[in-house]
Design a protein around this motif. Structure first.
Motif, PDB file in Angstrom:
ATOM      1  N   ILE A 180       0.849  -1.196   0.000  1.00 44.47           N
ATOM      2  CA  ILE A 180       0.000   0.000   0.000  1.00 44.47           C
ATOM      3  C   ILE A 180       0.881   1.242   0.000  1.00 44.47           C
ATOM      4  CG2 ILE A 180      -1.837   1.261   1.190  1.00 44.47           C
ATOM      5  CD1 ILE A 180      -2.522  -1.369   2.640  1.00 44.47           C
ATOM      6  N   GLY A 181       0.705   2.113  -0.986  1.00 44.68           N
ATOM      7  CA  GLY A 181       1.454   3.363  -1.036  1.00 44.68           C
ATOM      8  C   GLY A 181       1.094   4.257   0.130  1.00 44.68           C
ATOM      9  N   ASN A 182       2.060   5.054   0.602  1.00 46.19           N
ATOM     10  CA  ASN A 182       1.854   5.840   1.824  1.00 46.19           C
ATOM     11  C   ASN A 182       1.397   7.274   1.562  1.00 46.19           C
ATOM     12  OD1 ASN A 182       4.213   6.897   0.770  1.00 46.19           O
ATOM     13  ND2 ASN A 182       5.255   7.052   2.735  1.00 46.19           N
ATOM     14  N   GLY A 183       0.858   7.550   0.373  1.00 41.37           N
ATOM     15  CA  GLY A 183       0.438   8.908   0.045  1.00 41.37           C
ATOM     16  C   GLY A 183      -0.999   9.204   0.442  1.00 41.37           C
ATOM     17  N   THR A 184      -1.652  10.061  -0.339  1.00 45.18           N
ATOM     18  CA  THR A 184      -3.036  10.461  -0.086  1.00 45.18           C
ATOM     19  C   THR A 184      -3.957   9.245   0.016  1.00 45.18           C
ATOM     20  OG1 THR A 184      -2.624  12.476  -1.345  1.00 45.18           O
ATOM     21  CG2 THR A 184      -4.921  11.895  -0.954  1.00 45.18           C
ATOM     22  N   ALA A 185      -4.809   9.233   1.003  1.00 46.25           N
ATOM     23  CA  ALA A 185      -5.794   8.171   1.254  1.00 46.25           C
ATOM     24  C   ALA A 185      -5.163   6.844   1.664  1.00 46.25           C
ATOM     25  CB  ALA A 185      -6.695   7.949   0.037  1.00 46.25           C
ATOM     26  N   SER A 186      -3.892   6.861   2.005  1.00 50.62           N
ATOM     27  CA  SER A 186      -3.219   5.626   2.428  1.00 50.62           C
ATOM     28  C   SER A 186      -3.861   5.061   3.690  1.00 50.62           C
ATOM     29  CB  SER A 186      -1.737   5.899   2.682  1.00 50.62           C
ATOM     30  OG  SER A 186      -1.102   4.774   3.247  1.00 50.62           O
ATOM     31  N   ARG A 187      -4.169   5.957   4.629  1.00 53.53           N
ATOM     32  CA  ARG A 187      -4.718   5.509   5.907  1.00 53.53           C
ATOM     33  C   ARG A 187      -6.053   4.787   5.722  1.00 53.53           C
ATOM     34  NH1 ARG A 187      -3.094   3.345   9.977  1.00 53.53           N
ATOM     35  NH2 ARG A 187      -4.355   3.552  11.833  1.00 53.53           N
ATOM     36  N   GLU A 188      -6.897   5.374   4.888  1.00 57.65           N
ATOM     37  CA  GLU A 188      -8.213   4.789   4.648  1.00 57.65           C
ATOM     38  C   GLU A 188      -8.105   3.461   3.899  1.00 57.65           C
ATOM     39  OE1 GLU A 188      -8.450   9.040   5.443  1.00 57.65           O
ATOM     40  OE2 GLU A 188      -7.252   7.831   4.058  1.00 57.65           O
ATOM     41  N   THR A 189      -7.143   3.387   2.959  1.00 60.04           N
ATOM     42  CA  THR A 189      -6.946   2.152   2.197  1.00 60.04           C
ATOM     43  C   THR A 189      -6.377   1.055   3.084  1.00 60.04           C
ATOM     44  OG1 THR A 189      -6.532   3.494   0.230  1.00 60.04           O
ATOM     45  CG2 THR A 189      -5.866   1.183   0.133  1.00 60.04           C
ATOM     46  N   GLU A 190      -5.477   1.443   3.977  1.00 63.56           N
ATOM     47  CA  GLU A 190      -4.913   0.480   4.922  1.00 63.56           C
ATOM     48  C   GLU A 190      -6.015  -0.121   5.800  1.00 63.56           C
ATOM     49  OE1 GLU A 190      -1.603   0.274   8.537  1.00 63.56           O
ATOM     50  OE2 GLU A 190      -2.188   2.198   7.681  1.00 63.56           O
ATOM     51  N   LYS A 191      -6.932   0.719   6.265  1.00 62.54           N
ATOM     52  CA  LYS A 191      -8.025   0.233   7.103  1.00 62.54           C
ATOM     53  C   LYS A 191      -8.909  -0.740   6.328  1.00 62.54           C
ATOM     54  CE  LYS A 191     -11.507   1.810  10.408  1.00 62.54           C
ATOM     55  NZ  LYS A 191     -12.422   0.729  10.128  1.00 62.54           N
ATOM     56  N   LEU A 192      -9.162  -0.427   5.062  1.00 57.84           N
ATOM     57  CA  LEU A 192      -9.951  -1.326   4.209  1.00 57.84           C
ATOM     58  C   LEU A 192      -9.305  -2.706   4.135  1.00 57.84           C
ATOM     59  CD1 LEU A 192     -12.239  -1.626   1.891  1.00 57.84           C
ATOM     60  CD2 LEU A 192     -10.321  -1.206   0.343  1.00 57.84           C
ATOM     61  N   VAL A 193      -7.994  -2.727   3.894  1.00 58.73           N
ATOM     62  CA  VAL A 193      -7.268  -3.998   3.754  1.00 58.73           C
ATOM     63  C   VAL A 193      -7.251  -4.748   5.084  1.00 58.73           C
ATOM     64  CG1 VAL A 193      -5.009  -5.032   3.288  1.00 58.73           C
ATOM     65  CG2 VAL A 193      -5.860  -3.181   1.834  1.00 58.73           C
ATOM     66  N   ALA A 194      -6.959  -4.044   6.183  1.00 54.73           N
ATOM     67  CA  ALA A 194      -6.908  -4.697   7.497  1.00 54.73           C
ATOM     68  C   ALA A 194      -8.266  -5.288   7.877  1.00 54.73           C
ATOM     69  CB  ALA A 194      -6.443  -3.698   8.548  1.00 54.73           C
ATOM     70  N   ASP A 195      -9.331  -4.521   7.634  1.00 54.53           N
ATOM     71  CA  ASP A 195     -10.681  -5.015   7.926  1.00 54.53           C
ATOM     72  C   ASP A 195     -11.013  -6.241   7.078  1.00 54.53           C
ATOM     73  OD1 ASP A 195     -10.989  -2.999   9.733  1.00 54.53           O
ATOM     74  OD2 ASP A 195     -12.246  -1.723   8.462  1.00 54.53           O
ATOM     75  N   MET A 196     -10.594  -6.209   5.826  1.00 62.09           N
ATOM     76  CA  MET A 196     -10.862  -7.320   4.906  1.00 62.09           C
ATOM     77  C   MET A 196     -10.123  -8.584   5.355  1.00 62.09           C
ATOM     78  SD  MET A 196     -10.189  -7.345   0.792  1.00 62.09           S
ATOM     79  CE  MET A 196      -8.416  -7.330   1.023  1.00 62.09           C
ATOM     80  N   ILE A 197      -8.868  -8.431   5.779  1.00 60.45           N
ATOM     81  CA  ILE A 197      -8.090  -9.577   6.264  1.00 60.45           C
ATOM     82  C   ILE A 197      -8.784 -10.222   7.462  1.00 60.45           C
ATOM     83  CG2 ILE A 197      -5.934 -10.238   7.402  1.00 60.45           C
ATOM     84  CD1 ILE A 197      -4.513  -8.125   5.675  1.00 60.45           C
ATOM     85  N   LYS A 198      -9.262  -9.376   8.379  1.00 64.30           N
ATOM     86  CA  LYS A 198      -9.922  -9.866   9.581  1.00 64.30           C
ATOM     87  C   LYS A 198     -11.275 -10.491   9.262  1.00 64.30           C
ATOM     88  CE  LYS A 198     -11.088  -8.292  14.256  1.00 64.30           C
ATOM     89  NZ  LYS A 198     -11.094  -7.128  15.187  1.00 64.30           N
TER      90      LYS A 198
END
Length: 711
Positions: free
Chosen positions: A374-392
């Motif tokens: 996941i790139g660490n630029g704009t909207a990175s935080r929101e995208t990271e949460k999407l991926v983490a939630d999906m993994i769980k």
């Protein structure tokens, strides 16, 4: 000045090492080649020392050339004395040479030259000598209406202008005042009245004072930026009386009858001529020193980033986050080949969270994806949460890594990206680049201008030519230390291989496309434009993992193949074996063996090291990256919480650590260890995995303070 002796003293190396290195450089050998394959001649000098030697040699040669020019120019004026010539020849810096040349340098029309035209130079010398009884009587002789000298005051004023310039042009005085300014001067900054510092970028410098001799590099660069942006007024303050007293003592004798005139002339000389010039010199030297310091930090950070451990054996999902334009998605296989791409819109304004999850799940299942970048630029935080939630939510056995995407947009719009992915848009190319940075950071990052990689400080405020040269040298060192698979490397990677020019790197690709993979190193000679000298420089750094000869996958240079084969025969291995892991234990005296094989001992040790693990990647010794499966919010943090993180950037004042929240935390230099730390690089490097504890939180300002003390 003896350049060889100067280099020996400055670098702490022997005369023979310097002489041999200079000879090798003059013969057209590259720094990586000399460092790796000419150790016997250099005494084992590494890349860094060799580059320092090369850079310093350039400066000293320029200094020697300028000395010759200055001596010649003064000689033409018939004013060169043996003493002056000796002073110029012994000068250690260009500044010192220019100080000595200043009195003889042709000047624009000055107040002193005007006074000389009025015939007042003799009066100036009389005043300097100071042994006259009646200055008014003598001055009367120089009143000449035809020359524009109407009164005693005008004559003395003109003579004083000549004296002021003479004092200003004195190299000894300038050198002493420059030294005093460095030792005792203060750098003072104030916010300009008409500047609104709404973003509080320069709060620290609104009313700031610091001794010149102790101001750190990063503050000099910050002050320069504030000055360039018209936010700060900057000046140097010093005890003027002490400097004037020094000049009075140098120029005025105790018995002088013209003391008052001389004091006025000297004060004018300092305030009007010397002080502004010295201030420029000091500011320039501070800036040059600060830039060199910042470049050194940038170089070390960049090297660590380039040498980051590859994560091999994974099919990677690359995500380039964004809001309005969506999150670009690319899937690449274990070799970096793009398998699929799309765009999802999990964030504002469309908020297609469930749809985005379904698209990603389908890609993960279809391509057996095991890692997400996941790139660490704009909207990175929101995208990271999407991926983490999906993994769980789906109990996925995958991990994700936040990747520094600095420069990805530069690559995606480049000619190389267009060549690699002609049918994809810049967003997809960027997602591919982010994914590939996990698989092979070096191979991907060489496609980007080094200064765009973003692991430095104030890089946009530096001498761009100097920065580019320095960082290119770092990339070259990293590429050649790792070695390059000639059958898979991009033109960008090949271009950094020792001795290979841009057109030849492109010819290698063409040869590969027309003739298939290279089978052995000798075949490299068939590439158009790659002559014997270039082959010598590059062959040892180009690897053929599946080649006909096991030595072709190692760092053993073809010129040493006969030695390597004799060694293999001596220890009883067959030539077609695939590894020699026990070779070192079978050799008892490398010095004696080197003599027997007629090779240098250092070269023999390198051959042994390569044969032990053919094709070994030195990046295997670097820390593993942290693989995440859940996400933290800054609100989840608490004072005292202990975490593990990855060092993302090292600057003069501290270390930025990724601890799994969107904002990197700062470990100030004072919090790095239970002892005084002069510079963070003494403790950590980019890519290191470190244990930290939270010591301060400002959720609103999104600032996290960390410590490594007692951990």
């Amino acid at each position: 000045m003896d350049i060889i002796q100067t280099l020996c003293a400055e670098l702490g190396i022997k005369k023979e090492q310097v002489e041999n290195t200079l000879k090798l450089i003059n013969e057209g050998n590259t720094i990586p080649f000399i460092a790796r394959y000419r150790k016997e001649l250099t005494g084992g000098l590494n890349d860094e020392i060799l580059r320092d030697l090369d850079e310093r040699l350039t400066y000293l040669n320029n200094l020697a050339d300028r000395k010759e020019q200055v001596i010649s120019l003064i000689e033409e004026l018939e004013q060169l004395t043996p003493e002056l010539k000796e002073d110029i020849e012994n000068a250690q810096t260009l500044t010192a040479v220019e100080d000595l040349y200043l009195p003889y340098k042709s000047k624009k029309r000055t107040r002193a030259t005007v006074a000389k035209e009025k015939g007042l130079e003799e009066l100036a010398m009389i005043i300097l000598q100071g042994n006259v009884l009646d200055i008014d009587e003598i001055t009367n002789r120089f009143i000449d209406p035809e020359k524009g000298v109407l009164t005693l005051e005008e004559a003395i004023s003109g003579a004083s202008d000549i004296i002021a310039e003479m004092v200003s042009d004195n190299a000894v005085y300038r050198g002493k005042i420059r030294e005093t300014t460095f030792e005792q001067g203060l750098l003072v900054t104030k916010l300009k009245e008409d500047y609104q510092d709404d973003k509080e970028l320069f709060t620290m410098y609104h009313d700031y004072v610091e001794p010149i001799k102790s101001i750190p590099s990063h503050r000099i660069l910050a002050i320069n930026r504030g000055e360039n942006e018209k936010a700060l007024a900057v000046k140097i303050e010093i005890d003027v009386d002490s400097i004037l007293n020094y000049l009075y003592n140098q120029v005025i004798s105790d018995e002088s009858k013209t003391k008052e005139i001389l004091e006025n002339a000297i004060e004018d000389s300092y305030k009007r001529l010397i002080s502004p010039s010295i201030e420029r010199d000091v500011r320039n030297e501070l800036t040059d020193s600060a830039q060199e310091g910042a470049i050194e930090v940038f170089k070390k950070n960049l090297y660590q980033l380039l040498m980051a451990r590859p994560i091999k054996g994974h099919t990677v999902l690359g995500l380039d986050p964004g809001f309005r334009t969506g999150c670009k998605v690319a899937v690449i296989d274990e070799m970096g080949k793009k398998l699929a791409s799309t765009v999802i819109y999990p964030t504002m304004p469309r908020n297609e969270v469930e749809k985005s999850k379904n698209i990603l799940i389908n890609l993960i299942n279809e391509h057996n994806i095991t890692l997400v970048a996941i790139g660490n630029g704009t909207a990175s935080r929101e995208t990271e949460k999407l991926v983490a939630d999906m993994i769980k939510e789906f109990s996925l056995k995958i991990h994700y890594v936040i990747v520094n995407e600095a420069g990805a947009s530069v690559y995606s719009a480049s000619k190389l990206a267009t060549y690699e992915f002609p049918n994809d848009d810049v967003g997809t190319r960027s997602a591919v680049s982010i994914a590939r940075r996990l698989q092979d950071p070096l191979a991907e990052l060489v496609k980007i201008e080094p200064k765009a990689i973003g692991v430095g400080q104030y890089q946009h405020d530096m001498n761009q030519k100097r920065l580019e040269e320095s960082l290119s040298g770092v990339v070259e060192s990293a590429v050649n230390e790792v070695g390059v698979d000639i059958n898979t490397a991009s033109p960008s990677l090949l271009h950094y291989v020792s001795g290979i020019k841009k057109n030849v790197s492109e010819n290698i690709i063409l040869y590969r496309e027309e003739n298939g993979a290279f089978k052995n190193r000798q075949e490299i000679k068939n590439v158009k434009g790659l002559g014997p000298k270039m082959f010598e420089q590059c062959a040892g750094f180009l690897r053929i993992p599946d080649g006909e000869n096991i030595l072709d996958r190692t760092g053993v240079h073809p010129e040493s193949y006969s030695v390597a084969q004799k060694l293999i025969e001596k220890i009883g291995y067959a030539e077609d074996v695939t590894s020699f892991e026990e070779i070192r234990s079978m050799i008892y005296d490398t010095q004696e063996l080197a003599q027997e094989l007629e090779v240098g001992e250092m070269t023999l040790l390198d051959i042994i090291k390569e044969l032990e693990k053919p094709g070994r990647d030195p990046r295997e010794d670097m820390p593993n990256q942290i693989l995440n499966s859940e996400v933290l919010e800054i609100e989840d943090l608490q004072i005292g919480m202990r975490l593990q993180g990855t060092v993302r950037n090292v600057v003069d004042f501290g270390v930025f650590v990724d601890i799994g929240v969107h904002q990197d935390g700062l470990v100030h230099v004072s919090q790095l260890a239970n002892r005084f730390v002069k510079h963070p690089l003494e403790i950590v490097s980019v890519g290191d995995i470190v244990d930290v504890a939270v010591i301060s939180l400002n959720v609103k300002a999104k600032k996290i303070g960390l410590t490594m003390k007692d951990l």
